[in-house]
Design a protein around this motif. Structure first.
Motif, PDB file in Angstrom:
ATOM      1  N   LEU A  96     -18.780  29.870   4.476  1.00 48.69           N
ATOM      2  CA  LEU A  96     -19.455  31.068   3.981  1.00 48.69           C
ATOM      3  C   LEU A  96     -20.711  30.698   3.198  1.00 48.69           C
ATOM      4  CD1 LEU A  96     -19.510  34.133   3.605  1.00 48.69           C
ATOM      5  CD2 LEU A  96     -18.007  33.848   1.618  1.00 48.69           C
ATOM      6  N   GLU A  97     -20.612  29.660   2.362  1.00 48.42           N
ATOM      7  CA  GLU A  97     -21.777  29.206   1.613  1.00 48.42           C
ATOM      8  C   GLU A  97     -22.879  28.717   2.550  1.00 48.42           C
ATOM      9  OE1 GLU A  97     -22.357  29.565  -1.646  1.00 48.42           O
ATOM     10  OE2 GLU A  97     -20.492  30.705  -1.562  1.00 48.42           O
ATOM     11  N   LYS A  98     -22.469  28.057   3.631  1.00 47.07           N
ATOM     12  CA  LYS A  98     -23.444  27.599   4.623  1.00 47.07           C
ATOM     13  C   LYS A  98     -24.176  28.779   5.258  1.00 47.07           C
ATOM     14  CE  LYS A  98     -23.185  23.038   5.143  1.00 47.07           C
ATOM     15  NZ  LYS A  98     -24.360  22.148   5.151  1.00 47.07           N
ATOM     16  N   VAL A  99     -23.411  29.806   5.632  1.00 48.61           N
ATOM     17  CA  VAL A  99     -24.009  30.982   6.259  1.00 48.61           C
ATOM     18  C   VAL A  99     -24.981  31.657   5.294  1.00 48.61           C
ATOM     19  CG1 VAL A  99     -23.540  33.295   7.178  1.00 48.61           C
ATOM     20  CG2 VAL A  99     -22.099  31.368   7.857  1.00 48.61           C
ATOM     21  N   LYS A 100     -24.574  31.780   4.035  1.00 53.72           N
ATOM     22  CA  LYS A 100     -25.448  32.377   3.025  1.00 53.72           C
ATOM     23  C   LYS A 100     -26.728  31.554   2.876  1.00 53.72           C
ATOM     24  CE  LYS A 100     -21.916  34.611   0.126  1.00 53.72           C
ATOM     25  NZ  LYS A 100     -21.254  34.578  -1.204  1.00 53.72           N
ATOM     26  N   SER A 101     -26.589  30.228   2.918  1.00 52.96           N
ATOM     27  CA  SER A 101     -27.747  29.352   2.778  1.00 52.96           C
ATOM     28  C   SER A 101     -28.716  29.534   3.943  1.00 52.96           C
ATOM     29  CB  SER A 101     -27.284  27.887   2.705  1.00 52.96           C
ATOM     30  OG  SER A 101     -28.390  27.014   2.647  1.00 52.96           O
ATOM     31  N   VAL A 102     -28.170  29.657   5.151  1.00 50.98           N
ATOM     32  CA  VAL A 102     -29.034  29.850   6.323  1.00 50.98           C
ATOM     33  C   VAL A 102     -29.730  31.213   6.246  1.00 50.98           C
ATOM     34  CG1 VAL A 102     -29.076  30.078   8.839  1.00 50.98           C
ATOM     35  CG2 VAL A 102     -27.696  28.286   7.767  1.00 50.98           C
ATOM     36  N   LYS A 103     -29.032  32.234   5.736  1.00 51.38           N
ATOM     37  CA  LYS A 103     -29.666  33.535   5.550  1.00 51.38           C
ATOM     38  C   LYS A 103     -30.826  33.430   4.564  1.00 51.38           C
ATOM     39  CE  LYS A 103     -27.643  37.460   5.290  1.00 51.38           C
ATOM     40  NZ  LYS A 103     -26.785  38.573   4.836  1.00 51.38           N
ATOM     41  N   GLU A 104     -30.638  32.647   3.509  1.00 57.07           N
ATOM     42  CA  GLU A 104     -31.717  32.437   2.543  1.00 57.07           C
ATOM     43  C   GLU A 104     -32.906  31.759   3.223  1.00 57.07           C
ATOM     44  OE1 GLU A 104     -30.073  30.217  -0.647  1.00 57.07           O
ATOM     45  OE2 GLU A 104     -28.822  31.868  -1.400  1.00 57.07           O
ATOM     46  N   ASP A 105     -32.622  30.829   4.132  1.00 56.81           N
ATOM     47  CA  ASP A 105     -33.699  30.171   4.871  1.00 56.81           C
ATOM     48  C   ASP A 105     -34.444  31.177   5.746  1.00 56.81           C
ATOM     49  OD1 ASP A 105     -33.055  27.771   3.723  1.00 56.81           O
ATOM     50  OD2 ASP A 105     -31.905  27.024   5.419  1.00 56.81           O
ATOM     51  N   TYR A 106     -33.694  32.098   6.335  1.00 59.78           N
ATOM     52  CA  TYR A 106     -34.335  33.141   7.150  1.00 59.78           C
ATOM     53  C   TYR A 106     -35.299  33.962   6.291  1.00 59.78           C
ATOM     54  CZ  TYR A 106     -34.940  37.779   9.100  1.00 59.78           C
ATOM     55  OH  TYR A 106     -35.491  38.965   9.516  1.00 59.78           O
ATOM     56  N   TYR A 107     -34.870  34.309   5.083  1.00 64.13           N
ATOM     57  CA  TYR A 107     -35.733  35.093   4.199  1.00 64.13           C
ATOM     58  C   TYR A 107     -36.976  34.303   3.789  1.00 64.13           C
ATOM     59  CZ  TYR A 107     -31.856  38.380   3.936  1.00 64.13           C
ATOM     60  OH  TYR A 107     -30.875  39.278   4.255  1.00 64.13           O
ATOM     61  N   LYS A 108     -36.825  32.973   3.660  1.00 66.75           N
ATOM     62  CA  LYS A 108     -37.989  32.137   3.370  1.00 66.75           C
ATOM     63  C   LYS A 108     -39.003  32.225   4.506  1.00 66.75           C
ATOM     64  CE  LYS A 108     -35.570  28.557   0.659  1.00 66.75           C
ATOM     65  NZ  LYS A 108     -35.148  27.129   0.684  1.00 66.75           N
ATOM     66  N   ILE A 157     -27.211   9.572   8.982  1.00 66.19           N
ATOM     67  CA  ILE A 157     -27.079  11.002   8.692  1.00 66.19           C
ATOM     68  C   ILE A 157     -25.607  11.387   8.625  1.00 66.19           C
ATOM     69  CG2 ILE A 157     -27.589  13.332   9.516  1.00 66.19           C
ATOM     70  CD1 ILE A 157     -30.084  12.256  10.831  1.00 66.19           C
ATOM     71  N   ARG A 158     -24.825  10.918   9.603  1.00 68.10           N
ATOM     72  CA  ARG A 158     -23.395  11.275   9.635  1.00 68.10           C
ATOM     73  C   ARG A 158     -22.684  10.849   8.357  1.00 68.10           C
ATOM     74  NH1 ARG A 158     -23.569   9.716  15.044  1.00 68.10           N
ATOM     75  NH2 ARG A 158     -22.843   7.644  14.492  1.00 68.10           N
ATOM     76  N   ASN A 159     -23.015   9.647   7.882  1.00 63.91           N
ATOM     77  CA  ASN A 159     -22.328   9.112   6.708  1.00 63.91           C
ATOM     78  C   ASN A 159     -22.746   9.781   5.408  1.00 63.91           C
ATOM     79  OD1 ASN A 159     -21.009   7.317   8.353  1.00 63.91           O
ATOM     80  ND2 ASN A 159     -22.370   5.599   7.920  1.00 63.91           N
ATOM     81  N   ASN A 160     -23.867  10.494   5.426  1.00 64.07           N
ATOM     82  CA  ASN A 160     -24.396  11.048   4.177  1.00 64.07           C
ATOM     83  C   ASN A 160     -24.641  12.551   4.260  1.00 64.07           C
ATOM     84  OD1 ASN A 160     -24.935   8.537   2.445  1.00 64.07           O
ATOM     85  ND2 ASN A 160     -25.902   8.004   4.373  1.00 64.07           N
ATOM     86  N   THR A 161     -23.973  13.224   5.184  1.00 65.49           N
ATOM     87  CA  THR A 161     -24.212  14.637   5.372  1.00 65.49           C
ATOM     88  C   THR A 161     -23.114  15.468   4.730  1.00 65.49           C
ATOM     89  OG1 THR A 161     -24.658  16.337   7.033  1.00 65.49           O
ATOM     90  CG2 THR A 161     -22.962  14.753   7.556  1.00 65.49           C
ATOM     91  N   ASP A 162     -23.427  16.722   4.451  1.00 65.07           N
ATOM     92  CA  ASP A 162     -22.391  17.656   4.017  1.00 65.07           C
ATOM     93  C   ASP A 162     -22.050  18.597   5.163  1.00 65.07           C
ATOM     94  OD1 ASP A 162     -24.654  19.166   4.138  1.00 65.07           O
ATOM     95  OD2 ASP A 162     -24.399  20.139   2.193  1.00 65.07           O
ATOM     96  N   SER A 163     -22.311  18.147   6.391  1.00 66.76           N
ATOM     97  CA  SER A 163     -21.988  18.937   7.576  1.00 66.76           C
ATOM     98  C   SER A 163     -20.498  19.243   7.612  1.00 66.76           C
ATOM     99  CB  SER A 163     -22.385  18.164   8.839  1.00 66.76           C
ATOM    100  OG  SER A 163     -21.896  18.781   9.993  1.00 66.76           O
ATOM    101  N   LEU A 164     -20.158  20.475   7.927  1.00 65.74           N
ATOM    102  CA  LEU A 164     -18.765  20.893   7.923  1.00 65.74           C
ATOM    103  C   LEU A 164     -17.921  20.120   8.924  1.00 65.74           C
ATOM    104  CD1 LEU A 164     -19.394  24.726   7.692  1.00 65.74           C
ATOM    105  CD2 LEU A 164     -18.361  23.313   5.928  1.00 65.74           C
ATOM    106  N   LYS A 165     -18.487  19.844  10.072  1.00 54.31           N
ATOM    107  CA  LYS A 165     -17.751  19.150  11.125  1.00 54.31           C
ATOM    108  C   LYS A 165     -18.038  17.653  11.136  1.00 54.31           C
ATOM    109  CE  LYS A 165     -16.113  22.953  13.071  1.00 54.31           C
ATOM    110  NZ  LYS A 165     -14.700  23.284  13.126  1.00 54.31           N
ATOM    111  N   LYS A 166     -18.823  17.192  10.161  1.00 48.72           N
ATOM    112  CA  LYS A 166     -19.250  15.786  10.109  1.00 48.72           C
ATOM    113  C   LYS A 166     -19.984  15.382  11.385  1.00 48.72           C
ATOM    114  CE  LYS A 166     -17.832  15.187   6.014  1.00 48.72           C
ATOM    115  NZ  LYS A 166     -18.841  15.174   4.958  1.00 48.72           N
TER     116      LYS A 166
END
Length: 264
Positions: free
Chosen positions: A98-110, A144-153
């Motif tokens: 949910l936080e990820k989705v909210k963050s992407v929405k904020e990017d859209y507004y940018k 990138i994989r080792n240092n990401t906060d990606s949900l699915k890694k």
């Protein structure tokens, strides 16, 4: 005795669900020898209700079968504790999602607000976690994989930032770094910290839909120098570029990039 239609009606389940429970041996109604119709007695109905109960708790059919094959109260406590841990993990994942989705929405507004426009703002602190030679350096994506906060890694480029050094004669150097946002509560920071209190901030568009395969590097430096000159800002000669959003039009990607250019 009740028919499958009657049981389906007053228990609120479909005939297919009852047949599926029977296939998995979670309920065993008798079959009429003459016409083959199923006949459910009170115990069969209780088995359906019990199966529904465990399905409501999101137990898989296989786990319900194990429970039905004889579980003591102590065993059941262990099973419920495992399910509780699983659900809590899923809740944490959904909250993160949910936080990820909210963050992407904020990017859209940018994109909506700053595409082709600019403001002066802070570039919030980032920790540098590694470096790659470029977006196409696929063999280096382990960084990138080792240092990401990606949900699915999995690899995404949201945590990769391009750093450009330039002056009035043009771009001098560029590199690609892997970064993460630093929260106020962060205590264990190992990498270099980037922070700039005042930056020219703007959103630009790249991608084959608008540029084909043209290199826009010179346009980036030129546009920053123009903004700085027109508004009396003194650039330090560095810009940080991050991918905000990628979408497609006429099968060609439209890539929206945010750019921070620190000023003195």
């Amino acid at each position: 005795m009740y028919t499958i239609g009657q049981v389906a009606s007053f228990l609120g389940v479909s005939r297919d669900t009852l047949k599926y429970y029977e296939e998995k041996e979670l309920v065993k109604p008798k079959h009429d020898a003459e016409n083959g119709y199923r006949k459910y007695n009170a115990y069969d109905i209780h088995d359906v209700i019990t199966t529904n109960f465990y399905r409501e708790l999101d137990f898989e059919i296989k786990k319900i079968q194990e429970i039905r094959q004889s579980k003591s109260v102590a065993d059941l406590e262990h099973v419920l504790t495992q399910q509780e841990a699983k659900i809590l993990e899923e809740i944490a994942y959904k909250k993160h999602l949910l936080e990820k989705v909210k963050s992407v929405k904020e990017d859209y507004y940018k994109v909506k607000e700053y595409l082709g426009k600019f403001t002066v703002t802070e570039m919030k602190p980032l920790e540098v976690k590694g470096e790659i030679t470029g977006y196409a350096a696929y063999e280096e994506y382990e960084t990138i994989r080792n240092n990401t906060d990606s949900l699915k890694k999995a690899v995404t480029l949201m945590s990769a930032s391009r750093v450009i050094d330039f002056d009035e004669e043009g771009m001098k150097a560029n590199r690609f770094i892997v970064v993460r946002n630093i929260e106020d509560t962060d205590k264990d920071i190992e990498g270099e910290v980037l922070a700039h209190p005042k930056c020219i901030y703007t959103v630009i568009e790249d991608g084959r839909f608008v540029n084909g395969e043209k290199d826009i590097d010179h346009e980036v430096g030129d546009s920053l120098l123009k903004i700085a000159k027109e508004n009396g800002y003194e650039l330090i000669g560095k810009a940080y570029i991050n991918i905000l959003l990628t979408t497609y039009e006429e099968t060609l990607e439209r890539v929206f990039l945010e750019m921070y250019a620190p000023i003195k």
